[in-house]
Scaffold this active site. Structure first.
Site, PDB file in Angstrom:
ATOM      1  N   SER A 129      47.704  44.849  31.825  1.00 39.99           N
ATOM      2  CA  SER A 129      48.121  43.451  31.716  1.00 39.99           C
ATOM      3  C   SER A 129      46.971  42.512  32.043  1.00 39.99           C
ATOM      4  O   SER A 129      46.111  42.834  32.881  1.00 39.99           O
ATOM      5  CB  SER A 129      49.279  43.182  32.682  1.00 39.99           C
ATOM      6  OG  SER A 129      49.552  41.798  32.794  1.00 39.99           O
ATOM      7  N   TYR A 154      53.009  42.886  40.749  1.00 42.94           N
ATOM      8  CA  TYR A 154      52.975  43.389  39.374  1.00 42.94           C
ATOM      9  C   TYR A 154      51.539  43.638  38.938  1.00 42.94           C
ATOM     10  O   TYR A 154      51.198  44.701  38.411  1.00 42.94           O
ATOM     11  CB  TYR A 154      53.653  42.395  38.431  1.00 42.94           C
ATOM     12  CG  TYR A 154      53.446  42.708  36.964  1.00 42.94           C
ATOM     13  CD1 TYR A 154      54.038  43.825  36.393  1.00 42.94           C
ATOM     14  CD2 TYR A 154      52.659  41.889  36.163  1.00 42.94           C
ATOM     15  CE1 TYR A 154      53.848  44.122  35.052  1.00 42.94           C
ATOM     16  CE2 TYR A 154      52.463  42.175  34.827  1.00 42.94           C
ATOM     17  CZ  TYR A 154      53.056  43.302  34.275  1.00 42.94           C
ATOM     18  OH  TYR A 154      52.858  43.590  32.947  1.00 42.94           O
TER      19      TYR A 154
END
Length: 333
Positions: A129, A154
């Site tokens: 990501s 995350y």
């Protein structure tokens, strides 16, 4: 090829599965169908893939963070490559339910690495990501930049996934490609992401929450471009030749940014969505949220050079496509 796709009921996973089957591959799609957002949307995506792909697609419901369940689900199955897209997504939700990220993104990633190692898989492509860049002030973000200061759990789990993959590439010479996705959007997208939230609220006459008082930039990347990039990477595994790969590894492990290479001002994108919806937004300004970053911007030179990746869809084209799909999906005239 026969390919295992995890997260096959997800936004990117479903689109990729359909594209792979359309070109003649067979796909085993694996997903646990969790209720992070409505399972009905996930089932609708799967139904669309199954209708288009026929017998080329087989769905298996399984939580890949459960090692024993994963082994049972794939017992006797043979496949040549894995695209590991399954994960607990969402920056903000990681503040509320951190253990879900440890299970899915850490234990789950390890289980897929072990599966690839045990089966002698020829190539593992996995989702990272753009969140790993944290508050990086240098733009555009390069895969050679340090990513030691994640702004959310995350992001930390995605960086940890890259490190685990590097160790398996080094120890077992397992060819891997990590893809740092930059704000993917388009038809069949996720309800927790900005395009869905803003479109829904604008059409319903509700205020939209705009963070950092609108001073945000995002490298929005259309789903069709993302799928083309994943397929191109899947078809060319990193060589085990001792040469440095994007991201710095000398093992068969490459990391690429996959984005539009064109950050858009959030207020400009809101204007595009307003026009596509045919009505103005009521804007509710907020300060920056914890875990969020003000800007993302992908340097895609490496993936363009190695895999010919060239995004084709501008925000002016992509967001109206999403709004049109959203209206059809919800039966809005």
């Amino acid at each position: 090829m026969k390919i295992l796709v995890t997260g096959a009921a997800g936004f990117i996973g479903a689109a990729l599965s359909q594209a792979l089957c359309a070109r003649g591959d067979r796909v085993i799609g694996l997903d646990n169908l969790n209720d992070y957002y409505p399972v009905s949307l996930k089932r609708d995506r799967l139904a669309r893939v199954a209708e288009a792909a026929g017998e080329a697609f087989r769905f298996v419901e399984c939580d890949f963070s459960d090692e024993a369940a994963l082994d049972r689900a794939l017992e006797g199955e043979r496949f040549t490559a894995i695209v590991h897209l399954g994960a607990q997504a969402g920056v903000r939700y990681s503040l509320e339910n951190p253990r879900a990220y440890a299970r899915s993104n850490l234990t789950g990633h390890l289980n897929i690495l072990e599966l690839a190692r045990e089966r002698g898989i020829g190539h593992l492509v996995y989702a990272s990501s753009s969140s790993v860049y944290g508050g990086n002030e240098k733009v555009p973000f390069s895969v050679d930049d340090r990513v030691d200061h994640p702004f959310s759990l995350y992001a930390a789990t995605k960086k940890a996934d890259e490190l685990m993959s590097e160790s398996y590439a080094h120890l077992y010479r397992l060819p891997q490609t990590g893809l740092r996705f930059f704000t993917v959007y388009g038809p069949w997208g996720r309800p927790d992401m900005m395009p869905w939230i803003f479109t829904s609220k604008i059409l319903n006459g509700e205020p939209i929450p705009v963070f950092n008082h609108g001073k945000m930039q995002r490298d929005f990347t259309f789903i069709d471009d993302i799928v083309r990039g994943i397929v191109a990477c899947l078809d060319k595994a990193p060589a085990d030749d001792g040469a440095a790969k994007p991201g710095g590894s000398v093992a068969p492990h490459a990391i690429y940014n996959i984005g539009n290479n064109r950050p858009e001002e959030l207020m400009h994108v809101i204007g595009i969505i307003e026009e596509a919806c045919g009505r103005k937004a009521q804007i509710d300004m907020h300060p920056m949220q914890k875990g969020d970053v003000p800007r993302t911007f992908a340097d895609i030179d490496a993936i363009a050079r190695d895999h010919g990746f060239a995004p084709q869809t501008t925000a002016e084209e992509g967001f109206p496509h999403f709004v049109a799909w959203f209206k059809r999906y919800h039966g809005i005239g």
